[in-house]
Design a protein around this motif. Structure first.
Motif, PDB file in Angstrom:
ATOM      1  N   LEU A 137      -9.808  50.796  -9.124  1.00 42.34           N
ATOM      2  CA  LEU A 137      -8.925  49.836  -9.778  1.00 42.34           C
ATOM      3  C   LEU A 137      -8.570  48.680  -8.837  1.00 42.34           C
ATOM      4  N   ILE A 138      -8.377  48.976  -7.562  1.00 39.24           N
ATOM      5  CA  ILE A 138      -8.085  47.921  -6.581  1.00 39.24           C
ATOM      6  C   ILE A 138      -9.269  46.973  -6.446  1.00 39.24           C
ATOM      7  N   VAL A 139     -10.474  47.552  -6.400  1.00 40.34           N
ATOM      8  CA  VAL A 139     -11.685  46.718  -6.330  1.00 40.34           C
ATOM      9  C   VAL A 139     -11.802  45.849  -7.579  1.00 40.34           C
ATOM     10  N   TYR A 140     -11.543  46.437  -8.740  1.00 35.55           N
ATOM     11  CA  TYR A 140     -11.594  45.656  -9.993  1.00 35.55           C
ATOM     12  C   TYR A 140     -10.662  44.451  -9.924  1.00 35.55           C
ATOM     13  N   LEU A 141      -9.443  44.694  -9.443  1.00 34.03           N
ATOM     14  CA  LEU A 141      -8.438  43.620  -9.353  1.00 34.03           C
ATOM     15  C   LEU A 141      -8.919  42.484  -8.459  1.00 34.03           C
ATOM     16  N   LEU A 142      -9.483  42.848  -7.309  1.00 33.24           N
ATOM     17  CA  LEU A 142      -9.947  41.835  -6.359  1.00 33.24           C
ATOM     18  C   LEU A 142     -11.143  41.060  -6.910  1.00 33.24           C
ATOM     19  N   VAL A 143     -12.038  41.777  -7.580  1.00 30.27           N
ATOM     20  CA  VAL A 143     -13.205  41.114  -8.190  1.00 30.27           C
ATOM     21  C   VAL A 143     -12.751  40.160  -9.285  1.00 30.27           C
ATOM     22  N   GLU A 144     -11.812  40.619 -10.119  1.00 24.91           N
ATOM     23  CA  GLU A 144     -11.332  39.742 -11.189  1.00 24.91           C
ATOM     24  C   GLU A 144     -10.574  38.545 -10.633  1.00 24.91           C
ATOM     25  N   GLU A 145      -9.797  38.764  -9.582  1.00 24.07           N
ATOM     26  CA  GLU A 145      -9.081  37.647  -8.964  1.00 24.07           C
ATOM     27  C   GLU A 145     -10.060  36.564  -8.525  1.00 24.07           C
ATOM     28  N   PHE A 146     -11.152  36.968  -7.884  1.00 24.63           N
ATOM     29  CA  PHE A 146     -12.130  35.996  -7.379  1.00 24.63           C
ATOM     30  C   PHE A 146     -12.826  35.264  -8.523  1.00 24.63           C
ATOM     31  N   PHE A 147     -13.388  36.001  -9.468  1.00 24.56           N
ATOM     32  CA  PHE A 147     -14.185  35.364 -10.522  1.00 24.56           C
ATOM     33  C   PHE A 147     -13.318  34.666 -11.563  1.00 24.56           C
ATOM     34  N   PHE A 148     -12.124  35.208 -11.835  1.00 20.38           N
ATOM     35  CA  PHE A 148     -11.248  34.520 -12.782  1.00 20.38           C
ATOM     36  C   PHE A 148     -10.725  33.221 -12.181  1.00 20.38           C
ATOM     37  N   TYR A 149     -10.342  33.280 -10.905  1.00 17.25           N
ATOM     38  CA  TYR A 149      -9.815  32.072 -10.258  1.00 17.25           C
ATOM     39  C   TYR A 149     -10.835  30.939 -10.311  1.00 17.25           C
ATOM     40  N   TRP A 150     -12.080  31.213  -9.884  1.00 17.00           N
ATOM     41  CA  TRP A 150     -13.070  30.145  -9.781  1.00 17.00           C
ATOM     42  C   TRP A 150     -13.608  29.712 -11.141  1.00 17.00           C
ATOM     43  N   SER A 151     -13.762  30.638 -12.075  1.00 19.34           N
ATOM     44  CA  SER A 151     -14.196  30.229 -13.415  1.00 19.34           C
ATOM     45  C   SER A 151     -13.098  29.433 -14.108  1.00 19.34           C
ATOM     46  N   HIS A 152     -11.854  29.855 -13.908  1.00 23.72           N
ATOM     47  CA  HIS A 152     -10.715  29.162 -14.498  1.00 23.72           C
ATOM     48  C   HIS A 152     -10.555  27.768 -13.900  1.00 23.72           C
ATOM     49  N   ARG A 153     -10.697  27.695 -12.597  1.00 28.32           N
ATOM     50  CA  ARG A 153     -10.574  26.389 -11.937  1.00 28.32           C
ATOM     51  C   ARG A 153     -11.711  25.455 -12.360  1.00 28.32           C
ATOM     52  N   ALA A 154     -12.911  26.016 -12.542  1.00 30.53           N
ATOM     53  CA  ALA A 154     -14.041  25.205 -13.007  1.00 30.53           C
ATOM     54  C   ALA A 154     -13.781  24.664 -14.409  1.00 30.53           C
ATOM     55  N   LEU A 155     -13.125  25.471 -15.242  1.00 24.98           N
ATOM     56  CA  LEU A 155     -12.828  25.035 -16.605  1.00 24.98           C
ATOM     57  C   LEU A 155     -11.822  23.892 -16.646  1.00 24.98           C
ATOM     58  N   HIS A 156     -11.138  23.671 -15.536  1.00 21.79           N
ATOM     59  CA  HIS A 156     -10.198  22.547 -15.462  1.00 21.79           C
ATOM     60  C   HIS A 156     -10.873  21.260 -14.993  1.00 21.79           C
ATOM     61  N   MET A 157     -12.158  21.327 -14.669  1.00 20.26           N
ATOM     62  CA  MET A 157     -12.906  20.107 -14.379  1.00 20.26           C
ATOM     63  C   MET A 157     -13.027  19.304 -15.673  1.00 20.26           C
ATOM     64  N   PRO A 158     -12.883  17.972 -15.594  1.00 23.23           N
ATOM     65  CA  PRO A 158     -12.865  17.144 -16.819  1.00 23.23           C
ATOM     66  C   PRO A 158     -14.000  17.417 -17.798  1.00 23.23           C
ATOM     67  N   MET A 159     -15.211  17.624 -17.280  1.00 24.84           N
ATOM     68  CA  MET A 159     -16.365  17.810 -18.163  1.00 24.84           C
ATOM     69  C   MET A 159     -16.285  19.110 -18.968  1.00 24.84           C
TER      70      MET A 159
END
Length: 239
Positions: free
Chosen positions: A77-99
């Motif tokens: 569960l700890i590994v899941y949390l860390l993996v989701e933190e990494f991929f959610f953060y960067w995918s979410h931040r990418a979605l905030h790019m204007p395009m």
């Protein structure tokens, strides 16, 4: 429960925990949200769940009558949390790019004061890339027992509902606190992650830190005002 509270504003002793009290959700917004969520559930999540089954089996997620040890469950569960933190953060931040924002993520941000059901109010592409993929990558990487995967799904779905609920209840704290993500919907360009780890590292939580500091200062002033008033009453009574 959250939807009932949003619609009726009852009971009052719970509704008073609403974070953004000045922004009330309308019936039209709720109906629009429900329609999109149902669309996503039946035409995106359900079909993908069949594909997900084979992906997880290929990755080593397995069934057996013997349940994993508690230590194994916690580690996974700890590994899941860390993996989701990494991929959610960067995918979410990418979605905030204007395009990407104008074409995809803007839908989710129609709710500047989120409600619980709006956790899945999103473009199908966002739902897959930023919500579902980060969720199943951890179990796929670890090749976990199916019990841990389903436990993770229950915790994750409950968590995202709480993060979008819009109510700062006393029992919602730590990872369950909605305040962190609620501020993201309010401010738009802060708090991209789940745990706050990458937001701290990349300093994308400055606005939230300033907001929390203002809240603490305001609470401190309120307490001081109450103490001053109480002292004044005591002085009057004594005289």
């Amino acid at each position: 429960f959250y939807l009932f509270l949003d619609i009726t504003k009852l009971p009052h002793f719970l509704y008073r925990y609403k974070i953004q009290k000045s922004r009330q959700v309308t019936r039209q917004e709720i109906e629009k949200c429900v329609k999109r969520v149902l669309f996503n559930q039946f035409l995106v999540v359900l079909p993908f769940s069949f594909l997900q089954h084979f992906i997880l089996l290929w990755a080593g997620v397995h069934y057996s009558s013997e349940l994993p040890k508690p230590t194994t469950v916690v580690i996974h569960l700890i590994v899941y949390l860390l993996v989701e933190e990494f991929f959610f953060y960067w995918s979410h931040r990418a979605l905030h790019m204007p395009m990407f924002y104008s074409r995809i993520h803007k839908i989710h941000h129609e709710f500047t004061a989120p409600i619980s059901i709006a956790s899945e109010y999103a473009h199908p592409i966002e739902l897959l890339i930023s919500n579902i993929f980060p969720l199943i990558l951890g179990p796929a990487i670890m090749g976990s027992h199916i019990f841990i995967f389903w436990l993770w799904m229950v915790l994750a779905v409950t968590g995202t509902c709480n993060h979008h609920c819009g109510y700062k209840f006393p029992w919602l704290f730590g990872l369950s606190s909605p305040e962190f993500h609620d501020f993201h919907h309010f401010s738009f360009n802060s708090n991209f992650g789940l745990l706050g780890i990458l937001d701290n590292f990349h300093i994308t939580n400055v606005g939230f830190s300033a907001y929390k500091a203002r809240i603490l200062q305001r609470n401190k002033c309120t307490i001081e005002e109450k103490e001053t008033l109480q002292n004044s009453k005591s002085a009057v009574c004594s005289s």
